[in-house]
Enzyme design. Structure first.
Site: not given
Ligand code: AMP
Length: 293
Positions: A35, A38, A177, A187
């Site tokens: 999203h 990411h 974000v 997600s």
């Molecule tokens: P995940 O796929 O949830 O493990 O997230 C992968 C990376 O994306 C991690 O470093 C999260 O902190 C980052 N991330 C997830 N959501 C956001 C967001 N809304 N804003 C900024 N970074 C994010």
């Protein structure tokens, strides 16, 4: 762009980039279902590094036995299309067996930082996170690794692991974000219906209100926590799991607040979906000045 499934192929590709081509590598670790959160990390990696690797791996060891590992959203086709648009060079998308072969038995435990906040509700979570990130860092050896402030405790844990175990990568943490409503993009927002999404935006409103109160001079951690809790619970669909004001570096819980960088961290259930969010107090900018936002 190449999609790589094997650890060995990933490390030999990365080795060539570093050694033969002398180019910098940026790694963005993700669990996919990509999203805008990411993609903000991918954009910064693209800006800072010669070669960008995005890992897409739903890491089984960071999920508890009653959590949503099986149901976690997966869509590599859609993720690949998005990452192609962002000019990513490699997607590393290994299977669980590739990362954790049958006799796997070595884990990384980042001591006390893994215990409070998320660690209380999700014991073992950060052991899984630190272990998989260590494997990714050793496989790819990126110059820079990109993480989101959305998972503030995760960023603190990873930074400490990198320091303590002498990984040669620089951790870059980027702002959360949000949707227009203020809801932090995640997600897991896919689990929410429209009404729940609307209700969930109270979490950010609560954090903003608490931050304003701090800025006006409130220095009792418990008062700040009460503001977050009562604001969130004014919304009947949302239930607080925890809210805590902590030192942004040590994660130590604080009652007397001062001028150091601090974090108001919150986890809340919207229906059955558990969401986390946070806001920084006294954020330190890259140039060493204090952020006013
Ligand atoms: P995940 O796929 O949830 O493990 O997230 C992968 C990376 O994306 C991690 O470093 C999260 O902190 C980052 N991330 C997830 N959501 C956001 C967001 N809304 N804003 C900024 N970074 C994010």
């Amino acid at each position: 762009m190449e999609i790589i499934n094997r650890r060995q192929r990933m490390s030999s590709v990365a080795r060539k980039i570093r050694r033969d081509q002398d180019r910098t590598i940026g790694l963005v670790p993700t669990m996919g279902a990509l999203h805008d959160g990411h993609l903000s990390l991918v954009r910064e990696a693209r800006r800072m590094c010669d070669v960008v690797v995005v890992s897409v791996f739903v890491n089984p060891t960071q999920f508890g036995p009653t959590e949503d590992y099986e149901h976690y959203p997966r869509d590599l086709t859609k993720d690949t299309a998005l990452l192609t648009d962002y000019n990513v060079d490699y997607i590393f998308a290994p299977s669980a067996d590739e990362i954790y072969p049958k006799d796997f038995c070595t884990y990384v435990n980042v001591g006390g930082l893994s215990k409070p906040l998320e660690g209380e509700t999700r014991p073992g979570h950060f052991r899984g996170v630190a272990t998989v990130v260590a494997i990714l860092l050793n496989t790819i050896r990126p110059d820079f690794s990109f993480f989101g402030q959305k998972d503030a405790q995760q960023a603190v844990v990873i930074k400490r692991m990198v320091r303590d175990l002498a990984f040669e990568t620089e951790i870059v943490v980027l702002p959360t974000v949000r949707e227009d409503s203020g809801l932090a993009i995640s997600s897991r927002n896919l689990y929410l219906n429209d009404e729940e999404q609307q209700s969930a935006s109270v979490i950010h409103r609560a954090l903003s209100k608490a931050k304003e109160t701090y800025k006006k001079g409130e220095r009792h951690g418990s008062k700040i926590e009460d503001i977050v809790r009562t604001t969130i619970e004014s919304e009947p669909r949302v239930r607080v799991d925890y809210v805590s004001v902590v030192d942004a570096n040590t994660l130590e819980k604080l009652d007397k607040l001062d001028d150091r960088p601090m974090l108001i961290a919150v986890a809340a259930y919207v229906g059955k979906t558990r969401l986390i969010d946070n806001t920084m107090l006294n954020k330190v900018n890259k140039d060493g000045s204090n952020s006013k936002i």
